[in-house]
Design an enzyme around this catalytic site. Structure first.
Site, PDB file in Angstrom:
ATOM      1  N   ASN A   1       0.607   2.087   6.983  1.00 31.62           N
ATOM      2  CA  ASN A   1       0.395   1.148   5.882  1.00 31.62           C
ATOM      3  C   ASN A   1       0.210   1.974   4.409  1.00 31.62           C
ATOM      4  OD1 ASN A   1      -0.191  -1.102   7.201  1.00 31.62           O
ATOM      5  ND2 ASN A   1      -2.318  -0.689   7.522  1.00 31.62           N
TER       6      ASN A   1
ATOM      7  N   GLU B   1     -10.038  -9.638  12.128  1.00 29.22           N
ATOM      8  CA  GLU B   1      -9.754  -8.600  11.096  1.00 29.22           C
ATOM      9  C   GLU B   1     -10.826  -8.060  10.373  1.00 29.22           C
ATOM     10  OE1 GLU B   1      -6.529  -8.068  10.602  1.00 29.22           O
ATOM     11  OE2 GLU B   1      -6.363  -8.952  12.380  1.00 29.22           O
TER      12      GLU B   1
ATOM     13  N   ARG C   1       0.716  -1.284   0.093  1.00 31.74           N
ATOM     14  CA  ARG C   1       0.133   0.071  -0.164  1.00 31.74           C
ATOM     15  C   ARG C   1       0.735   1.163   0.023  1.00 31.74           C
ATOM     16  NH1 ARG C   1      -3.626  -2.549   4.926  1.00 31.74           N
ATOM     17  NH2 ARG C   1      -1.682  -3.754   5.007  1.00 31.74           N
TER      18      ARG C   1
HETATM   19  C1  UD1 Z   1      -2.071  -6.235  11.277  1.00 26.36           C
HETATM   20  C2  UD1 Z   1      -3.029  -7.038  12.189  1.00 26.36           C
HETATM   21  C3  UD1 Z   1      -4.200  -6.242  12.712  1.00 26.36           C
HETATM   22  C4  UD1 Z   1      -3.705  -5.051  13.476  1.00 26.36           C
HETATM   23  C5  UD1 Z   1      -2.610  -4.273  12.631  1.00 26.36           C
HETATM   24  C6  UD1 Z   1      -2.111  -3.245  13.467  1.00 26.36           C
HETATM   25  C7  UD1 Z   1      -2.611  -9.394  11.429  1.00 26.36           C
HETATM   26  C8  UD1 Z   1      -3.340 -10.537  10.613  1.00 26.36           C
HETATM   27  N1  UD1 Z   1      -3.293  -8.160  11.538  1.00 26.36           N
HETATM   28  O1  UD1 Z   1      -2.807  -5.920  10.095  1.00 26.36           O
HETATM   29  O2  UD1 Z   1      -4.924  -7.079  13.625  1.00 26.36           O
HETATM   30  O3  UD1 Z   1      -4.877  -4.282  13.994  1.00 26.36           O
HETATM   31  O4  UD1 Z   1      -1.644  -5.064  12.147  1.00 26.36           O
HETATM   32  O5  UD1 Z   1      -0.815  -2.654  13.003  1.00 26.36           O
HETATM   33  O6  UD1 Z   1      -1.740  -9.604  12.128  1.00 26.36           O
HETATM   34  N2  UD1 Z   1       4.663  -9.162   8.057  1.00 26.36           N
HETATM   35  C9  UD1 Z   1       5.453  -9.940   7.789  1.00 26.36           C
HETATM   36  N3  UD1 Z   1       5.274 -11.220   7.116  1.00 26.36           N
HETATM   37  C10 UD1 Z   1       4.107 -11.549   6.443  1.00 26.36           C
HETATM   38  C11 UD1 Z   1       2.981 -10.765   6.679  1.00 26.36           C
HETATM   39  C12 UD1 Z   1       3.145  -9.580   7.375  1.00 26.36           C
HETATM   40  O7  UD1 Z   1       6.534  -9.698   8.309  1.00 26.36           O
HETATM   41  O8  UD1 Z   1       3.765 -12.407   5.820  1.00 26.36           O
HETATM   42  C13 UD1 Z   1       4.947  -7.761   8.636  1.00 26.36           C
HETATM   43  C14 UD1 Z   1       4.608  -6.761   7.872  1.00 26.36           C
HETATM   44  O9  UD1 Z   1       5.765  -6.274   7.160  1.00 26.36           O
HETATM   45  C15 UD1 Z   1       4.281  -5.457   8.782  1.00 26.36           C
HETATM   46  C16 UD1 Z   1       3.782  -6.337   9.850  1.00 26.36           C
HETATM   47  O10 UD1 Z   1       3.874  -7.612   9.727  1.00 26.36           O
HETATM   48  O11 UD1 Z   1       5.347  -4.963   9.649  1.00 26.36           O
HETATM   49  C17 UD1 Z   1       2.017  -6.433   9.894  1.00 26.36           C
HETATM   50  O12 UD1 Z   1       1.687  -6.804   8.502  1.00 26.36           O
HETATM   51  P1  UD1 Z   1       0.443  -6.017   7.858  1.00 26.36           P
HETATM   52  O13 UD1 Z   1       0.259  -6.460   6.589  1.00 26.36           O
HETATM   53  O14 UD1 Z   1       0.901  -4.371   7.774  1.00 26.36           O
HETATM   54  O15 UD1 Z   1      -0.724  -6.007   8.797  1.00 26.36           O
HETATM   55  P2  UD1 Z   1      -1.912  -5.173   9.073  1.00 26.36           P
HETATM   56  O16 UD1 Z   1      -3.055  -5.581   7.814  1.00 26.36           O
HETATM   57  O17 UD1 Z   1      -1.652  -3.780   9.267  1.00 26.36           O
HETATM   58 CA    CA Z   2       0.354  -2.672   9.310  1.00 26.38          CA
END
Ligand code: UD1
Ligand code: CA
Length: 454
Positions: free
Chosen positions: A227, A154, A15
């Site tokens: 994001n 979520e 994003r």
């Molecule tokens: C996530 C949470 C959500 C929370 C929000 C708050 C989950 C499923 N959801 O959503 O409940 O309210 O954060 O900030 O956890 N990442 C990895 N590997 C992956 C996927 C993600 O390392 O396979 C890391 C991303 O780089 C990021 C973090 O995890 O730093 C969060 O991922 P992101 O996709 O931003 O989650 P949100 O949709 O924000």
């Molecule tokens: Ca996030």
């Protein structure tokens, strides 16, 4: 008791619409991930584990030795990402704090509260929540009738009623380590997105009748997550406010904090005033009772006390005390202005030392030069330091007087008390107390020094 932090940073940050990994986008001068690592330092001194994926090499390079890293080859969700730390941490730590590298405003004390809560918790995990009117796409905290946390849902799978929930999942968790790893293996693939969500681990604990604790955080600002670039700008503004308030509480005046841009790590002494539209960046230290700005940019510079810097640009410079600069002066790397130097408008100094009391009022370029104390540099003086291939240096003695529009063709030495006439082109060394004029300048007579060393 051993506590280790795991930081999830493998996502691309789709994003953000950027080639740069999301966690390296800067915030008040440091990459987003730096801020999280800094906050985590106040809860544990163990080396954190960063889960890297998109742009792994770039992120690892940035981390250097500050953290261990593990690779998540494909980004299969936050539970899957956390699982990558198992090989490094299983049986090595008592508590694991998991947080997301895109939550850079969380404070150290907040992580400490989370850890304290988990230490009192007979169950295996505690998490951080916030109550907010704007859900920002965060997961919703579902509680049952007696108020205990039951699940995190979520947004895109939430029912309309669940969407109304004001308590949100911030994205910081503290786990009992020996419970975490096995529970992670029980998280099932999310059918819609094909990812393994860390948030589902709450239901696993609940199913086993284990207590999940929530720390409800009051500060909405601290829970800004990034994001999109809109969030990035919101976080930047919030962090800037935090930095500026700290300086003001330490005795720095700001006429307009909203237009005062100070990066993290800058040091400013008390009774210094920062005027609007001023940017202070990098490794900069500023002493007391200075007046800086308006319209000034300072980077990697050390400034003493009692200086006045008006509408100028300073980079990689050192200023001692009582220096008076601008408007429209420019200092480049290696510029060293000792006490009581006066530098007026449209001057540029690079790799040069101006000793005590040098005056350089208007339109000059000084490069690779040492200027002795109390010397006056007339308007339009240029040190011609570059012959097209190499830089050459110039030495000007004390109490010298360089006439307007003098060209000093380096390499060159002018003795103490030397003087040049207006428009002189000086190609040969000038002995002390000698006046040179003309083009090229030639010696015409001995002169009296006006000022003398006290
Ligand atoms: C996530 C949470 C959500 C929370 C929000 C708050 C989950 C499923 N959801 O959503 O409940 O309210 O954060 O900030 O956890 N990442 C990895 N590997 C992956 C996927 C993600 O390392 O396979 C890391 C991303 O780089 C990021 C973090 O995890 O730093 C969060 O991922 P992101 O996709 O931003 O989650 P949100 O949709 O924000
Ligand atoms: Ca996030």
């Amino acid at each position: 008791m051993k506590v280790t932090a795991v930081l999830l940073a493998a996502g691309q940050g789709t994003r953000m619409k950027s080639d740069l990994p999301k966690v390296l986008h800067p915030l008040c001068g440091k990459p987003m991930i730096w801020h999280v690592l800094e906050a985590l330092k106040s809860v544990t001194t163990e080396k954190p584990v960063v889960v890297v994926g998109y742009g792994a090499e770039q992120v690892k390079k940035d981390l250097g030795v500050s953290a261990d890293s593990v690779l998540q080859e494909s980004q299969l969700g936050t539970a899957h990402a956390t699982m990558q730390a198992e090989s490094l941490l299983r049986d090595k730590t008592d508590y694991v704090i998991v947080t997301y590298a895109d939550m850079p405003l969380l404070r150290g004390e907040t992580f400490r509260r989370l850890l304290e809560t988990q230490r009192q918790n007979p169950g295996p995990l505690s998490l951080l929540t916030v109550i907010a009117d704007d859900p920002r796409g965060f997961g919703r905290i579902v509680r049952n009738a007696d108020g205990t946390v039951e699940a995190i849902v979520e947004e895109y799978v939430a029912t309309p009623a669940q969407r109304e929930i004001k308590e949100l999942n911030v994205g910081a968790y503290c786990f009992q380590a020996d419970w975490l790893w096995d529970a992670l293996h029980r998280v099932e693939k999310n059918p819609q997105k094909g990812e393994y969500y860390l948030t589902d681990i709450v239901e696993i604990a609940v199913k086993d009748d284990l207590a999940v604790q929530a720390v409800v955080h009051a500060d909405f600002i601290e829970t800004i997550g990034i994001n999109t670039r809109i969030h990035l700008s919101e976080a930047e503004a919030a962090l800037r406010t935090r930095i500026n308030r700290e300086h003001m509480l330490n005795g720095v005046s700001m006429m307009d904090p909203l237009s005062t841009y100070i990066e993290v790590g800058v040091m400013i002494g008390k009774d210094t005033t920062i005027l609007p539209n001023t940017y202070i960046h990098g490794n900069t230290r500023i002493g007391e009772r200075n007046i800086i700005g308006p319209n000034t940019i300072i980077r990697n510079t050390t400034i003493g006390s009692d200086c006045k810097i008006l509408a100028s640009v300073l980079e990689g410079a050192v200023l001692e005390d009582d220096v008076d600069m601008g408007p429209f002066a420019r200092l480049r790397k290696g510029a060293h202005l000792k006490s009581h130097v006066h530098m007026g408008n449209f001057g540029e100094v690079k790799d040069s030392t101006l000793n005590e009391g040098v005056k350089m009022g208007h339109f000059s370029y000084i490069g690779n030069t040492t200027i002795g104390a109390r010397t006056n540099i007339g308007a339009g003086t240029i040190t011609c330091n570059f012959d097209g291939e190499k830089k050459h240096s110039t030495e000007i003695g004390e109490d010298a007087f360089i006439g307007s529009d003098t060209m000093l063709v380096a390499p060159l030495k002018l003795g103490d008390g030397a003087r040049t006439g207006a428009g002189a082109v000086v190609t040969k060394n000038v002995p002390e107390d000698t006046l040179v004029v003309g083009m090229p300048a030639r010696a015409i007579r001995k002169v009296e020094r006006k000022t003398k060393k006290k």
